[in-house]
Design an enzyme around this catalytic site. Structure first.
Site, PDB file in Angstrom:
ATOM      1  N   CYS A 176      38.535  34.762  88.764  1.00  0.00           N
ATOM      2  CA  CYS A 176      38.520  36.169  88.376  1.00  0.00           C
ATOM      3  C   CYS A 176      38.374  36.981  89.657  1.00  0.00           C
ATOM      4  O   CYS A 176      37.404  36.789  90.394  1.00  0.00           O
ATOM      5  CB  CYS A 176      37.316  36.393  87.458  1.00  0.00           C
ATOM      6  SG  CYS A 176      37.053  38.107  87.010  1.00  0.00           S
ATOM      7  N   ASN A 177      39.336  37.835  89.939  1.00  0.00           N
ATOM      8  CA  ASN A 177      39.254  38.651  91.157  1.00  0.00           C
ATOM      9  C   ASN A 177      38.065  39.594  91.105  1.00  0.00           C
ATOM     10  O   ASN A 177      37.410  39.849  92.121  1.00  0.00           O
ATOM     11  CB  ASN A 177      40.538  39.472  91.331  1.00  0.00           C
ATOM     12  CG  ASN A 177      41.715  38.609  91.693  1.00  0.00           C
ATOM     13  OD1 ASN A 177      42.287  37.943  90.836  1.00  0.00           O
ATOM     14  ND2 ASN A 177      42.075  38.590  92.953  1.00  0.00           N
ATOM     15  N   THR A 178      37.794  40.133  89.905  1.00  0.00           N
ATOM     16  CA  THR A 178      36.710  41.105  89.764  1.00  0.00           C
ATOM     17  C   THR A 178      35.355  40.439  90.049  1.00  0.00           C
ATOM     18  O   THR A 178      34.538  40.962  90.811  1.00  0.00           O
ATOM     19  CB  THR A 178      36.734  41.707  88.343  1.00  0.00           C
ATOM     20  OG1 THR A 178      38.038  42.214  88.092  1.00  0.00           O
ATOM     21  CG2 THR A 178      35.719  42.813  88.189  1.00  0.00           C
TER      22      THR A 178
ATOM     23  N   ASP B 134      35.967  33.071  83.974  1.00  0.00           N
ATOM     24  CA  ASP B 134      36.623  34.381  84.028  1.00  0.00           C
ATOM     25  C   ASP B 134      36.006  35.228  82.916  1.00  0.00           C
ATOM     26  O   ASP B 134      35.296  34.714  82.056  1.00  0.00           O
ATOM     27  CB  ASP B 134      38.141  34.212  83.804  1.00  0.00           C
ATOM     28  CG  ASP B 134      38.888  35.551  83.836  1.00  0.00           C
ATOM     29  OD1 ASP B 134      38.601  36.370  84.727  1.00  0.00           O
ATOM     30  OD2 ASP B 134      39.750  35.786  82.968  1.00  0.00           O
ATOM     31  N   SER B 135      36.334  36.505  82.923  1.00  0.00           N
ATOM     32  CA  SER B 135      35.879  37.377  81.838  1.00  0.00           C
ATOM     33  C   SER B 135      36.560  37.001  80.519  1.00  0.00           C
ATOM     34  O   SER B 135      36.066  37.342  79.448  1.00  0.00           O
ATOM     35  CB  SER B 135      36.219  38.827  82.163  1.00  0.00           C
ATOM     36  OG  SER B 135      37.627  38.965  82.336  1.00  0.00           O
TER      37      SER B 135
ATOM     38  N   CYS C  74      44.845  40.221  89.758  1.00  0.00           N
ATOM     39  CA  CYS C  74      43.969  39.958  88.608  1.00  0.00           C
ATOM     40  C   CYS C  74      44.534  38.718  87.939  1.00  0.00           C
ATOM     41  O   CYS C  74      45.756  38.615  87.746  1.00  0.00           O
ATOM     42  CB  CYS C  74      43.991  41.148  87.662  1.00  0.00           C
ATOM     43  SG  CYS C  74      43.245  40.816  86.045  1.00  0.00           S
ATOM     44  N   THR C  75      43.663  37.792  87.587  1.00  0.00           N
ATOM     45  CA  THR C  75      44.157  36.498  87.075  1.00  0.00           C
ATOM     46  C   THR C  75      44.776  36.612  85.676  1.00  0.00           C
ATOM     47  O   THR C  75      45.444  35.687  85.232  1.00  0.00           O
ATOM     48  CB  THR C  75      43.027  35.446  87.068  1.00  0.00           C
ATOM     49  OG1 THR C  75      41.898  35.975  86.348  1.00  0.00           O
ATOM     50  CG2 THR C  75      42.613  35.083  88.482  1.00  0.00           C
ATOM     51  N   HIS C  76      44.558  37.733  84.994  1.00  0.00           N
ATOM     52  CA  HIS C  76      45.229  37.922  83.702  1.00  0.00           C
ATOM     53  C   HIS C  76      46.734  38.174  83.880  1.00  0.00           C
ATOM     54  O   HIS C  76      47.534  37.842  83.017  1.00  0.00           O
ATOM     55  CB  HIS C  76      44.643  39.135  82.955  1.00  0.00           C
ATOM     56  CG  HIS C  76      43.367  38.854  82.215  1.00  0.00           C
ATOM     57  ND1 HIS C  76      42.170  38.645  82.844  1.00  0.00           N
ATOM     58  CD2 HIS C  76      43.123  38.759  80.870  1.00  0.00           C
ATOM     59  CE1 HIS C  76      41.225  38.447  81.930  1.00  0.00           C
ATOM     60  NE2 HIS C  76      41.780  38.509  80.720  1.00  0.00           N
TER      61      HIS C  76
ATOM     62  N   TYR D 102      35.870  43.039  82.589  1.00  0.00           N
ATOM     63  CA  TYR D 102      34.891  43.218  83.670  1.00  0.00           C
ATOM     64  C   TYR D 102      35.271  44.401  84.577  1.00  0.00           C
ATOM     65  O   TYR D 102      34.409  44.975  85.239  1.00  0.00           O
ATOM     66  CB  TYR D 102      34.874  41.973  84.576  1.00  0.00           C
ATOM     67  CG  TYR D 102      34.000  40.818  84.139  1.00  0.00           C
ATOM     68  CD1 TYR D 102      33.286  40.825  82.945  1.00  0.00           C
ATOM     69  CD2 TYR D 102      33.890  39.689  84.963  1.00  0.00           C
ATOM     70  CE1 TYR D 102      32.487  39.736  82.584  1.00  0.00           C
ATOM     71  CE2 TYR D 102      33.102  38.606  84.612  1.00  0.00           C
ATOM     72  CZ  TYR D 102      32.399  38.622  83.421  1.00  0.00           C
ATOM     73  OH  TYR D 102      31.617  37.548  83.085  1.00  0.00           O
ATOM     74  N   GLY D 103      36.569  44.683  84.603  1.00  0.00           N
ATOM     75  CA  GLY D 103      37.119  45.560  85.653  1.00  0.00           C
ATOM     76  C   GLY D 103      36.564  46.965  85.731  1.00  0.00           C
ATOM     77  O   GLY D 103      36.609  47.575  86.788  1.00  0.00           O
TER      78      GLY D 103
ATOM     79  N   GLU E  83      44.429  40.159  76.528  1.00  0.00           N
ATOM     80  CA  GLU E  83      43.413  39.479  75.703  1.00  0.00           C
ATOM     81  C   GLU E  83      43.829  39.454  74.233  1.00  0.00           C
ATOM     82  O   GLU E  83      43.460  38.552  73.494  1.00  0.00           O
ATOM     83  CB  GLU E  83      42.051  40.186  75.839  1.00  0.00           C
ATOM     84  CG  GLU E  83      41.321  39.891  77.127  1.00  0.00           C
ATOM     85  CD  GLU E  83      40.754  38.479  77.209  1.00  0.00           C
ATOM     86  OE1 GLU E  83      40.217  37.984  76.207  1.00  0.00           O
ATOM     87  OE2 GLU E  83      40.860  37.859  78.292  1.00  0.00           O
TER      88      GLU E  83
END
Ligand code: DGL
Length: 285
Positions: free
Chosen positions: A78-80, A15-16, A189-191, A47-48, A157
């Site tokens: 990561c969806n992005t 992921d980012s 979004c995985t966050h 990344y988005g 983050e």
């Protein structure tokens, strides 16, 4: 190269940043006998807002690196990155199974009673062909409301799961959706699953109707299990190895976030990777 202790196939996850940990924890819960390696590209998070082409290049290099480390299946947590690169990764690394993320529009469309679904995801995810295709295939007759939650990934983050700024971003996104009658909210979004407690609090304080929040991670972990089986990547015996965690950003910050988000259950060492010439290089401890 396989995990030396057990010989069980290694699962590579990236992921980012810390978002993919919401997927990792489900994989660990459902597939405890598989060793995992997790890479957070925090040198480039978020990344988005980046062009899809740039995220695609990162994803290719990260995949190459994880394969060099012995991964046998790659989870694009990561969806992005999935929006930007999943198709390309499958075409580039033809022998390797990939599991990616797509906004859970299908289950949302099946479960909504009001016919109104909210999706929270990054701008890049909304721009990608993958999102357009799930909406086109599964959301007929359903109204989809979208929000990019500007700044939310950066707050997560920083470990700001409950603070004022995070609350303000989510309130701005959710209130209009709830006002229009959305009864299902998709974490695209995985966050975002890490702020579900706050999301539920905001919903509870505002909506007069029940609202379902969909975190796709459990379904993604089940899909990882199915793909492993389909590729004959079975595991025998127990995995005693703790996950390997790597970041291209700051190791201390990542370790702190592991403690915060994983409840210290994965009190692991964090390894350092650096970008050089568009390749990832593992730093010697
Ligand atoms: N966790 C990511 C996603 O699922 C990326 C967020 C970002 O870096 O902007 O989209």
């Amino acid at each position: 190269m396989e995990n030396k202790k057990t010989g069980n196939p290694l699962i590579g996850i990236f992921d980012s940043g810390v978002g993919g940990l919401s997927v990792l924890r489900q994989i660990r819960a459902q597939l405890p006998s598989y060793p995992v390696i997790y890479l957070a590209d925090q040198a480039h998070v978020p990344y988005g807002q980046r062009p899809l082409e740039e995220v695609r290049q990162f994803s290719i290099s990260i995949t190459r690196f994880l394969l060099e480390q012995g991964a046998r299946l790659i989870v694009v947590a990561c969806n992005t990155a999935s929006a930007a690169a999943l198709k390309h990764l499958r075409e580039t690394f033809t022998e390797i199974p990939f599991v990616g993320m797509e906004p859970a529009v299908k289950p949302a469309a099946e479960q909504t009673h009001s016919g109104i679904v909210g999706v929270l995801a990054t701008p890049a995810t909304f721009q990608g062909a993958l999102y357009a295709s799930v909406v086109e295939r599964f959301a007929r007759g359903v109204t989809i409301l979208q929000d990019t939650c500007p700044g939310l990934v950066s707050e997560i983050e920083k470990g700001n799961l409950q603070g004022e700024e995070t609350r303000a971003i989510l309130t701005r996104a959710l209130h209009p959706m709830l006002a229009r009658g959305a009864d299902t909210i998709v974490m695209g979004c995985t966050h975002y699953p890490f702020v579900i407690p706050l999301i539920e609090e905001i919903i509870h304080a505002y909506a007069g109707h029940p609202v379902r929040v969909i975190d796709p991670a459990p379904a993604v972990a089940r899909q990882v299990g199915r793909v492993l089986a389909a590729y004959g990547l079975t595991s025998d015996g127990e995995n005693t190895a703790s996950p390997r965690f790597l970041t291209s950003g700051d190791r201390r910050t990542f370790k702190h976030m592991l403690r915060l988000l994983m409840n210290d259950t994965e009190a692991a060492r964090v390894e350092q990777v650096r970008w050089g010439n568009q390749q990832l290089i593992l730093e010697k401890p």
